[in-house]
Design a protein around this motif. Structure first.
Motif, mmCIF file in Angstrom:
data_model
loop_
_atom_site.group_PDB
_atom_site.id
_atom_site.type_symbol
_atom_site.label_atom_id
_atom_site.label_comp_id
_atom_site.label_asym_id
_atom_site.label_seq_id
_atom_site.Cartn_x
_atom_site.Cartn_y
_atom_site.Cartn_z
ATOM 1 N N THR A 221 0.807 -1.224 0.000
ATOM 2 C CA THR A 221 0.000 0.000 0.000
ATOM 3 C C THR A 221 0.841 1.275 0.000
ATOM 4 O O THR A 221 0.569 2.187 -0.799
ATOM 5 C CB THR A 221 -0.958 -0.013 1.195
ATOM 6 N N PRO A 222 1.853 1.431 0.865
ATOM 7 C CA PRO A 222 2.619 2.685 0.815
ATOM 8 C C PRO A 222 3.351 2.879 -0.505
ATOM 9 O O PRO A 222 3.532 4.017 -0.960
ATOM 10 C CB PRO A 222 3.600 2.557 1.984
ATOM 11 N N ALA A 223 3.762 1.794 -1.150
ATOM 12 C CA ALA A 223 4.410 1.915 -2.465
ATOM 13 C C ALA A 223 3.401 2.362 -3.520
ATOM 14 O O ALA A 223 3.707 3.190 -4.382
ATOM 15 C CB ALA A 223 5.042 0.596 -2.863
ATOM 16 N N SER A 224 2.189 1.816 -3.464
ATOM 17 C CA SER A 224 1.157 2.238 -4.411
ATOM 18 C C SER A 224 0.854 3.716 -4.270
ATOM 19 O O SER A 224 0.621 4.416 -5.261
ATOM 20 C CB SER A 224 -0.126 1.425 -4.184
ATOM 21 N N ALA A 225 0.845 4.215 -3.021
ATOM 22 C CA ALA A 225 0.534 5.623 -2.786
ATOM 23 C C ALA A 225 1.544 6.544 -3.459
ATOM 24 O O ALA A 225 1.172 7.530 -4.110
ATOM 25 C CB ALA A 225 0.481 5.896 -1.280
ATOM 26 N N VAL A 226 2.840 6.238 -3.340
ATOM 27 C CA VAL A 226 3.846 7.121 -3.941
ATOM 28 C C VAL A 226 3.969 6.897 -5.444
ATOM 29 O O VAL A 226 4.286 7.822 -6.191
ATOM 30 C CB VAL A 226 5.212 6.949 -3.243
ATOM 31 N N LEU A 227 3.706 5.663 -5.904
ATOM 32 C CA LEU A 227 3.726 5.419 -7.343
ATOM 33 C C LEU A 227 2.680 6.270 -8.043
ATOM 34 O O LEU A 227 2.940 6.881 -9.083
ATOM 35 C CB LEU A 227 3.471 3.943 -7.632
ATOM 36 N N SER A 228 1.484 6.325 -7.472
ATOM 37 C CA SER A 228 0.378 7.021 -8.117
ATOM 38 C C SER A 228 0.332 8.499 -7.768
ATOM 39 O O SER A 228 -0.045 9.320 -8.599
ATOM 40 C CB SER A 228 -0.956 6.372 -7.706
ATOM 41 N N GLY A 229 0.721 8.836 -6.546
ATOM 42 C CA GLY A 229 0.584 10.220 -6.118
ATOM 43 C C GLY A 229 1.778 11.103 -6.410
ATOM 44 O O GLY A 229 1.631 12.303 -6.613
ATOM 45 N N ALA A 230 2.986 10.518 -6.470
ATOM 46 C CA ALA A 230 4.207 11.320 -6.619
ATOM 47 C C ALA A 230 4.990 10.988 -7.879
ATOM 48 O O ALA A 230 5.265 11.859 -8.700
ATOM 49 C CB ALA A 230 5.096 11.140 -5.380
ATOM 50 N N MET A 231 5.361 9.711 -8.047
ATOM 51 C CA MET A 231 6.269 9.364 -9.145
ATOM 52 C C MET A 231 5.639 9.545 -10.516
ATOM 53 O O MET A 231 6.320 9.870 -11.490
ATOM 54 C CB MET A 231 6.771 7.929 -8.958
ATOM 55 N N ILE A 232 4.345 9.330 -10.623
ATOM 56 C CA ILE A 232 3.676 9.478 -11.905
ATOM 57 C C ILE A 232 3.733 10.922 -12.405
ATOM 58 O O ILE A 232 3.652 11.186 -13.608
ATOM 59 C CB ILE A 232 2.207 9.000 -11.769
ATOM 60 N N LYS A 233 3.916 11.884 -11.482
ATOM 61 C CA LYS A 233 3.969 13.301 -11.869
ATOM 62 C C LYS A 233 5.294 13.681 -12.525
ATOM 63 O O LYS A 233 5.416 14.778 -13.068
ATOM 64 C CB LYS A 233 3.771 14.184 -10.633
ATOM 65 N N ALA A 234 6.289 12.794 -12.460
ATOM 66 C CA ALA A 234 7.579 13.105 -13.086
ATOM 67 C C ALA A 234 7.424 13.337 -14.581
ATOM 68 O O ALA A 234 8.145 14.149 -15.172
ATOM 69 C CB ALA A 234 8.575 11.972 -12.824
ATOM 70 N N GLY A 235 6.492 12.615 -15.206
ATOM 71 C CA GLY A 235 6.263 12.820 -16.628
ATOM 72 C C GLY A 235 5.769 14.225 -16.930
ATOM 73 O O GLY A 235 6.245 14.879 -17.877
ATOM 74 N N LEU A 236 4.836 14.718 -16.136
ATOM 75 C CA LEU A 236 4.314 16.075 -16.340
ATOM 76 C C LEU A 236 5.388 17.125 -16.099
ATOM 77 O O LEU A 236 5.514 18.093 -16.863
ATOM 78 C CB LEU A 236 3.122 16.308 -15.406
ATOM 79 N N LEU A 237 6.191 16.943 -15.044
ATOM 80 C CA LEU A 237 7.264 17.889 -14.766
ATOM 81 C C LEU A 237 8.260 17.928 -15.925
ATOM 82 O O LEU A 237 8.718 19.003 -16.339
ATOM 83 C CB LEU A 237 7.976 17.500 -13.469
ATOM 84 N N GLY A 238 8.606 16.765 -16.463
ATOM 85 C CA GLY A 238 9.520 16.721 -17.596
ATOM 86 C C GLY A 238 8.960 17.442 -18.809
ATOM 87 O O GLY A 238 9.690 18.157 -19.512
ATOM 88 N N TRP A 239 7.675 17.285 -19.068
ATOM 89 C CA TRP A 239 7.062 18.014 -20.193
ATOM 90 C C TRP A 239 7.149 19.526 -19.986
ATOM 91 O O TRP A 239 7.439 20.271 -20.916
ATOM 92 C CB TRP A 239 5.599 17.603 -20.341
ATOM 93 N N LEU A 240 6.885 19.960 -18.757
ATOM 94 C CA LEU A 240 6.952 21.401 -18.480
ATOM 95 C C LEU A 240 8.351 21.953 -18.722
ATOM 96 O O LEU A 240 8.501 23.093 -19.174
ATOM 97 C CB LEU A 240 6.522 21.670 -17.035
ATOM 98 N N TYR A 241 9.372 21.157 -18.425
ATOM 99 C CA TYR A 241 10.749 21.632 -18.534
ATOM 100 C C TYR A 241 11.380 21.398 -19.906
ATOM 101 O O TYR A 241 12.364 22.058 -20.251
ATOM 102 C CB TYR A 241 11.618 20.935 -17.482
ATOM 103 N N LEU A 242 10.834 20.467 -20.704
ATOM 104 C CA LEU A 242 11.557 20.024 -21.895
ATOM 105 C C LEU A 242 10.842 20.285 -23.217
ATOM 106 O O LEU A 242 11.482 20.229 -24.259
ATOM 107 C CB LEU A 242 11.864 18.521 -21.790
ATOM 108 N N ILE A 243 9.555 20.522 -23.204
ATOM 109 C CA ILE A 243 8.848 20.753 -24.474
ATOM 110 C C ILE A 243 8.900 22.238 -24.809
ATOM 111 O O ILE A 243 8.401 23.071 -24.042
ATOM 112 C CB ILE A 243 7.388 20.285 -24.392
ATOM 113 N N PRO A 244 9.496 22.600 -25.946
ATOM 114 C CA PRO A 244 9.571 24.019 -26.327
ATOM 115 C C PRO A 244 8.178 24.597 -26.574
ATOM 116 O O PRO A 244 7.215 23.879 -26.847
ATOM 117 C CB PRO A 244 10.397 23.999 -27.621
#
Length: 567
Positions: A221-244
């Protein structure tokens, strides 16, 4: 002093992970690893920089308004999950192993948030992705291994695409700085497409979402919480920083907008057909990330809306991370708490995801829609689809509550180490708007804003009630297998081999003997292939084999890129 504090954000969990196996009971210190990140959010000013020229190619870290919001959500959720894990896994024979992988993944997640150059971002991104393998496979069941191989395959595919796209962008700009990459990178269709796909695999973008509904139910359960709540957002952060940004990127923006809206609806439709709460929450994450992906697409498509939509997305990340963390932690403890506590701890964040008025969900959706309503462009169709997606989320969350609430309090017990972080995350839904922006929270009290937030929720409740009455009357039970597309691929592969091997029409043809031998060879070959695959899996479970293979592949990719870019 600020630079040193910023360096400790990823360094603290990394160092603790390295020394954890040496100390008996040292795993209980895991929650302390987030303190530097929380201190950085609360105490360090914007534009804080750290530079370590002697590490890698020169590590650069930075804190800005975007990374501050992502860091806040990640630190709070990792801290809550770490406290929860102390109670949930205290009797687990492999508790130290879990916390080592947990800390490594935490270091990667926190590190990529404060990364200021492409090398550091990718390094921490890869650390987070690969360390998460140990979280997904922790229970070592057949379900966990199946989910792990799918997750690992998608993670490596995403990292290779991201790595290649970053190399192309850095080569074009001549500098790995993320700030220069987003401002000066040319609109190279190949590079941007690779970055979108590479980060989309982590963000759960359809059809790259295959790992999500398999990994969440398999992981603790604690791993599922961070997988879905925190780590999945890395994709969005990367788009904000890398897409011109710019007119040349309008096609990419449209692509993200369409993919995001498709994911928002797919997550709802697939989620309501699930039977396990954690799988349903995984599809809910696909839906919510779809809305954020659509917002990212609009920011790329219309650069004049970029600042307002970026601010809205940052708040959406904090809202969704805390609400989804509360839901996952509450699901793990649902059978140990009474019904009133469960209604409070699960009902509030569930309805907040659907946009319940006066909650963080209502504010997140209002901030996302306001720039579209104020601009001269016609975004009425997009606004309507977003509102209807919120109604779908209400149906999905009511389905989730119907799965979880009947089991309330059946087992009893449950430590406060598990209850306290869950309830604190649940309280974030009504309190977050007032802590984030009181003026915007007051604006939500206007009759127009209340109605805008309320009608999709009311529509969703009506649809859920009608669906319940209809299916109860006709007694039809519809179920979508977990993993959807992956399940179809597995079944199609087996069915294809069996159909060719057992087709009697072929054996009656003039070349029947040849076809019969071919069919027998296929049957034997399929069995041999399965045996060899199981044997290879046993070898691949050794971390030195897996790490060596990944390193060799990266070296080959380096050589190909070096040759392709002219040496």
């Amino acid at each position: 002093m600020g630079a040193t504090a910023l360096t400790l954000v990823p360094l603290a969990p990394l160092l603790l992970a390295l020394v954890l196996p040496a100390g008996k009971g040292a795993w209980r210190l895991t929650p302390l690893a987030v303190l530097p990140a929380l201190g950085a959010v609360l105490l360090l000013p914007d534009a804080t920089r750290a530079h370590l020229p002697e590490v890698l190619l020169g590590v650069r870290l930075a804190l800005d308004p975007v990374s501050r919001g992502f860091l806040l959500a990640a630190a709070l959720l990792w801290g809550a999950a770490a406290v929860y894990a102390r109670g949930d896994l205290r009797d687990d024979p492999h508790v130290v192993r879990f916390h080592v992988f947990f800390l490594l993944a935490m270091a990667g997640n926190l590190g990529l948030v404060v990364a200021a150059d492409a090398v550091v971002f990718y390094t921490f991104f890869a650390l987070m992705s690969l360390a998460s393998v140990g979280l997904v496979v922790h229970r070592c069941t057949a379900e966990a291994w199946r989910a792990t191989w799918v997750y690992l395959g998608m993670a490596v595919l995403g990292e290779l695409c991201l790595f290649t796209g970053l190399i192309l962008q850095v080569h074009a700009v001549g500098d790995p700085s993320l700030e220069r990459l987003v401002l000066e990178a040319p609109p190279d269709g190949l590079a941007v497409s690779l970055i979108v796909v590479g980060l989309g695999a982590k963000a759960g973008m359809v059809p790259l979402h295959l790992w999500l509904p398999l990994a969440h139910p398999a992981a603790p359960t604690p791993a599922s919480a961070v997988l879905s709540g925190a780590m999945i957002k890395a994709g969005l952060l990367g788009w904000l920083y890398l897409i011109p940004r710019g007119e040349a990127m309008a096609g990419v923006g449209t692509w993200l907008l369409v993919a995001g809206l498709a994911g928002a609806w797919f997550g709802v439709l697939a989620g309501v057909l699930q039977q396990r709460p954690k799988t349903l929450l995984a599809y809910s994450s696909i839906s919510q990330m779809g809305l954020m992906t659509a917002g990212m697409g609009l920011a790329v498509q219309a650069p004049e809306l970029g600042p307002a939509l970026t601010a809205a997305l940052v708040f959406y990340v904090v809202h969704h991370g805390l609400a989804k963390g509360a839901l996952f932690l509450g699901t793990g403890i649902a059978r140990q708490v009474s019904l009133p506590w469960l209604l409070l701890g699960l009902g509030v964040p569930s309805l907040a995801l659907a946009g319940l008025p006066l909650t963080s969900g209502a504010m997140a959706k209002s901030l996302l829609k306001t720039p579209l309503e104020a601009t001269q462009g016609d975004y009425s169709a997009v606004l309507l689809l977003m509102a209807l997606a919120a109604a779908g989320t209400a149906v999905l969350m009511l389905r989730f509550l119907a799965l979880v609430l009947p089991g309330a309090g059946r087992d009893g017990g449950g430590s406060w180490a598990m209850r306290l972080p869950w309830l604190l995350l649940a309280l974030a839904a009504p309190l977050l708007p007032w802590c984030w922006d009181p003026a915007a929270a007051w604006a939500l009290l206007s009759p127009g804003k209340l109605w805008t937030a309320a009608w999709p929720l009311l529509l969703g409740v009506g649809v859920a009630l009608a669906g319940f009455l209809l299916f109860r009357r006709v007694r039809v039970r519809v179920h979508l297998p977990e993993g959807d597309l992956w399940w179809l691929l597995e079944r199609a592969g087996r069915a294809g081999v069996q159909a060719v091997a057992r087709q009697p029409v072929l054996w009656r043809s003039p070349g029947g003997t040849l076809y019969a031998r071919l069919g027998a060879w296929l049957v034997r070959g399929w069995g041999t292939l399965q045996d060899r695959a199981l044997e290879a899996e046993r070898h691949m479970r050794r971390w030195e084999v897996l790490g060596g293979g990944f390193t060799a592949w990266i070296l080959i990719l380096f050589g190909v890129l070096w040759w392709g870019l002219g040496g």
